[in-house]
Structures are given as C-alpha cells and as structure tokens.
Design a protein around this motif. Sequence first.
Motif, PDB file in Angstrom:
ATOM      1  N   ARG A  65       0.189  10.338  -0.370  1.00  0.00           N
ATOM      2  CA  ARG A  65      -0.792  10.098  -1.359  1.00  0.00           C
ATOM      3  C   ARG A  65      -1.586   8.790  -0.838  1.00  0.00           C
ATOM      4  N   LEU A  66      -0.660   7.525  -0.077  1.00  0.00           N
ATOM      5  CA  LEU A  66      -1.046   6.366   0.051  1.00  0.00           C
ATOM      6  C   LEU A  66      -2.073   6.420   1.247  1.00  0.00           C
ATOM      7  N   VAL A  67      -1.716   6.953   2.398  1.00  0.00           N
ATOM      8  CA  VAL A  67      -2.503   6.975   3.647  1.00  0.00           C
ATOM      9  C   VAL A  67      -3.939   7.404   3.680  1.00  0.00           C
ATOM     10  N   PRO A  68      -4.291   8.270   3.081  1.00  0.00           N
ATOM     11  CA  PRO A  68      -5.677   8.666   2.941  1.00  0.00           C
ATOM     12  C   PRO A  68      -6.444   7.467   2.231  1.00  0.00           C
ATOM     13  N   LEU A  69      -5.859   6.691   1.452  1.00  0.00           N
ATOM     14  CA  LEU A  69      -6.717   5.658   0.777  1.00  0.00           C
ATOM     15  C   LEU A  69      -6.738   4.229   1.583  1.00  0.00           C
ATOM     16  N   MET A  70      -6.259   4.252   2.730  1.00  0.00           N
ATOM     17  CA  MET A  70      -6.307   3.246   3.609  1.00  0.00           C
ATOM     18  C   MET A  70      -7.559   3.300   4.473  1.00  0.00           C
ATOM     19  N   ALA A  71      -8.044   1.964   4.716  1.00  0.00           N
ATOM     20  CA  ALA A  71      -9.254   2.300   5.668  1.00  0.00           C
ATOM     21  C   ALA A  71      -8.775   2.899   7.025  1.00  0.00           C
ATOM     22  N   GLU A  72      -9.537   3.321   7.604  1.00  0.00           N
ATOM     23  CA  GLU A  72      -9.546   4.569   8.709  1.00  0.00           C
ATOM     24  C   GLU A  72      -8.418   3.656   9.604  1.00  0.00           C
ATOM     25  N   GLY A  73      -8.750   2.319   9.911  1.00  0.00           N
ATOM     26  CA  GLY A  73      -7.968   1.578  11.021  1.00  0.00           C
ATOM     27  C   GLY A  73      -6.518   1.241  10.792  1.00  0.00           C
ATOM     28  N   ASN A  74      -6.226   1.330   9.450  1.00  0.00           N
ATOM     29  CA  ASN A  74      -5.134   0.964   8.888  1.00  0.00           C
ATOM     30  C   ASN A  74      -4.075   2.334   8.815  1.00  0.00           C
ATOM     31  N   ARG A  75      -4.540   3.571   8.693  1.00  0.00           N
ATOM     32  CA  ARG A  75      -3.706   4.692   8.387  1.00  0.00           C
ATOM     33  C   ARG A  75      -2.771   4.886   9.376  1.00  0.00           C
ATOM     34  N   ALA A  76      -2.769   5.093  10.569  1.00  0.00           N
ATOM     35  CA  ALA A  76      -1.715   5.338  11.428  1.00  0.00           C
ATOM     36  C   ALA A  76      -0.496   4.493  11.202  1.00  0.00           C
ATOM     37  N   LYS A  77      -0.870   3.178  11.221  1.00  0.00           N
ATOM     38  CA  LYS A  77       0.266   2.132  11.222  1.00  0.00           C
ATOM     39  C   LYS A  77       0.956   2.141   9.576  1.00  0.00           C
ATOM     40  N   THR A  78       0.003   2.403   8.632  1.00  0.00           N
ATOM     41  CA  THR A  78       0.813   2.699   7.393  1.00  0.00           C
ATOM     42  C   THR A  78       1.659   3.821   7.261  1.00  0.00           C
ATOM     43  N   ALA A  79       1.051   4.907   8.035  1.00  0.00           N
ATOM     44  CA  ALA A  79       2.030   6.420   8.126  1.00  0.00           C
ATOM     45  C   ALA A  79       3.374   6.054   8.713  1.00  0.00           C
ATOM     46  N   ALA A  80       3.283   5.215   9.931  1.00  0.00           N
ATOM     47  CA  ALA A  80       4.493   4.965  10.587  1.00  0.00           C
ATOM     48  C   ALA A  80       5.460   3.875  10.288  1.00  0.00           C
ATOM     49  N   ALA A  81       5.007   3.040   9.399  1.00  0.00           N
ATOM     50  CA  ALA A  81       5.884   1.880   9.062  1.00  0.00           C
ATOM     51  C   ALA A  81       7.037   2.263   8.286  1.00  0.00           C
ATOM     52  N   PRO A  82       8.270   1.546   8.478  1.00  0.00           N
ATOM     53  CA  PRO A  82       9.482   1.912   7.767  1.00  0.00           C
ATOM     54  C   PRO A  82       9.171   1.968   6.327  1.00  0.00           C
ATOM     55  N   LEU A  83       8.596   0.803   5.625  1.00  0.00           N
ATOM     56  CA  LEU A  83       8.194   0.724   4.275  1.00  0.00           C
ATOM     57  C   LEU A  83       6.975   0.221   4.026  1.00  0.00           C
ATOM     58  N   VAL A  84       6.502   0.632   2.975  1.00  0.00           N
ATOM     59  CA  VAL A  84       5.060  -0.035   2.637  1.00  0.00           C
ATOM     60  C   VAL A  84       5.045  -0.748   1.206  1.00  0.00           C
ATOM     61  N   ALA A  85       4.553  -1.801   1.073  1.00  0.00           N
ATOM     62  CA  ALA A  85       4.565  -2.266  -0.375  1.00  0.00           C
ATOM     63  C   ALA A  85       3.257  -2.445  -0.870  1.00  0.00           C
ATOM     64  N   ILE A  86       3.086  -2.095  -2.043  1.00  0.00           N
ATOM     65  CA  ILE A  86       1.745  -2.427  -2.670  1.00  0.00           C
ATOM     66  C   ILE A  86       2.006  -3.383  -3.783  1.00  0.00           C
ATOM     67  N   LEU A  87       1.311  -4.532  -3.401  1.00  0.00           N
ATOM     68  CA  LEU A  87       1.410  -5.727  -4.197  1.00  0.00           C
ATOM     69  C   LEU A  87       0.118  -6.037  -5.214  1.00  0.00           C
ATOM     70  N   ALA A  88       0.678  -6.062  -6.440  1.00  0.00           N
ATOM     71  CA  ALA A  88      -0.361  -6.058  -7.559  1.00  0.00           C
ATOM     72  C   ALA A  88      -0.037  -7.042  -8.505  1.00  0.00           C
ATOM     73  N   ALA A  89      -1.268  -7.417  -9.231  1.00  0.00           N
ATOM     74  CA  ALA A  89      -1.345  -8.371 -10.164  1.00  0.00           C
ATOM     75  C   ALA A  89      -1.084  -7.721 -11.714  1.00  0.00           C
ATOM     76  N   ASP A  90      -0.221  -8.239 -12.511  1.00  0.00           N
ATOM     77  CA  ASP A  90       0.113  -7.655 -13.571  1.00  0.00           C
ATOM     78  C   ASP A  90      -0.906  -8.208 -14.663  1.00  0.00           C
ATOM     79  N   ASN A  91      -2.093  -7.728 -15.244  1.00  0.00           N
ATOM     80  CA  ASN A  91      -2.880  -8.513 -15.931  1.00  0.00           C
ATOM     81  C   ASN A  91      -2.237  -8.575 -17.270  1.00  0.00           C
ATOM     82  N   GLU A  92      -1.111  -8.112 -17.785  1.00  0.00           N
ATOM     83  CA  GLU A  92      -0.555  -8.248 -19.108  1.00  0.00           C
ATOM     84  C   GLU A  92       0.666  -9.088 -18.768  1.00  0.00           C
ATOM     85  N   PHE A  93       0.643 -10.092 -17.751  1.00  0.00           N
ATOM     86  CA  PHE A  93       1.896 -10.854 -17.570  1.00  0.00           C
ATOM     87  C   PHE A  93       2.115 -11.595 -18.833  1.00  0.00           C
ATOM     88  N   HIS A  94       1.208 -12.007 -19.532  1.00  0.00           N
ATOM     89  CA  HIS A  94       1.224 -12.792 -20.734  1.00  0.00           C
ATOM     90  C   HIS A  94       2.564 -12.496 -21.659  1.00  0.00           C
TER      91      HIS A  94
END
Length: 196
Positions: A65-94
């Motif tokens: 689901r993630l790989v097609p959402l990556m820029a073309e130059g990032n797809r192969a390395k994201t597909a092959a990495a042992p682990l991928v993290a999506i870092l996000a900001a929680d806008n309801e942190f308060h």
Amino acid sequence: MTLALDKAAQDLLFRAAHTANAFTEEPVTDEQMQAVYDLIKLAPTAFNQSPLRVVLVRSAEARERLVPLMAEGNRAKTAAAPLVAILAADNEFHEELPALFPAFPQAKDLFFAERAARESSATLNGALQAGYFILGLRAAGLAAGPMTGYDAAAVQKEFLDDDHTPLMIVNIGRPAADAYRPRGPRLDYGQAVTTV
C-alpha cells in the motif's frame, strides 16, 4: 574546547552516518525499535507536548500500500528496506498535555484550543522529534533513509487520519555495502553562524 562525547560516538551519530539508500536483509526487531523510542522520547518539545507518532510498516500488505505512494525514485528502496517508519505529527497532542505537562495543565486550553495553533506547533515539535528519531536509530547501530518524496495526502488517507499529518518516511536497517552516496558539502561555521 572539546566535545564531551567521545570520538567514536561522534562518528556513529554524525560524521560516519548519513542517509542510507540500501540495506542488508537483516531484520529490525521490535526490541530495537522499543530501545530507540525509549531514547528519543526524551527529546525536548514545547510544553513537553511530544506530538510525534510513528507507524511502523512491517507487513507485506502494508508495504504494498505504501510503495506506490512514494516518489518514483524512492519506491525501490522503500520496497527493499527491512523496516519503514511513517513519522507523523499528532494535531490533537493537546489532549495529552495535562498528563505530559502537569506543572501547567491549563496550557491545553490556553495555548492550543485552536486547531491552527496545534497544527503549527505539532509540525515544528514533531520535526524536532523526527531529528532525534534519526539519531536514535544511529545510536542503535542502524541506518536511516529519511524521505519527504511521497504523496502526503495519500499517505495520510491510507495510514493515518485527519488528526495526523505525515512529516517524513524513514527507511530503516543495517546499511548495505553500497548504502551511501558521497556526502554533500556543508556550510562552514562562519557561513552559517552569526554573532550579534
């Protein structure tokens, strides 16, 4: 003046480490990621708001689901990495502020009642924590490949919700022999630092 951190640690965290583009097949364990988080959760943030949220993409289904959402130059390395993290900001942190900043629980309503103020603060402080996340990976002997080349709206829709804004995606693992491109130049002290 010398640095308090010994040279080997300086090299591990800064001089010898930079963006990795290829990784070995060695897995990254939950125990490693727990140890990384236990370090990086101590990063400074305003009002101790700690808005960083991490989605670890482990399963083949999630990776597909993630790989097609990556820029073309990032797809192969994201597909092959042992682990991928999506870092996000929680806008309801308060909502966590009364527990995270008990010295001033009114901060939740006094400073962060408006969504725009929360989003701005979550992005800034989440990015600060993201920098610590990369240092934490390095401290664990792992390499990081942080990227902002992806369809942010699609990543948010597929993996997050309207209350979480993606900041970056990080490929994680042990660096392969050909992991690194030559390091780019940096500004010298006098170019970047002004004394007033």
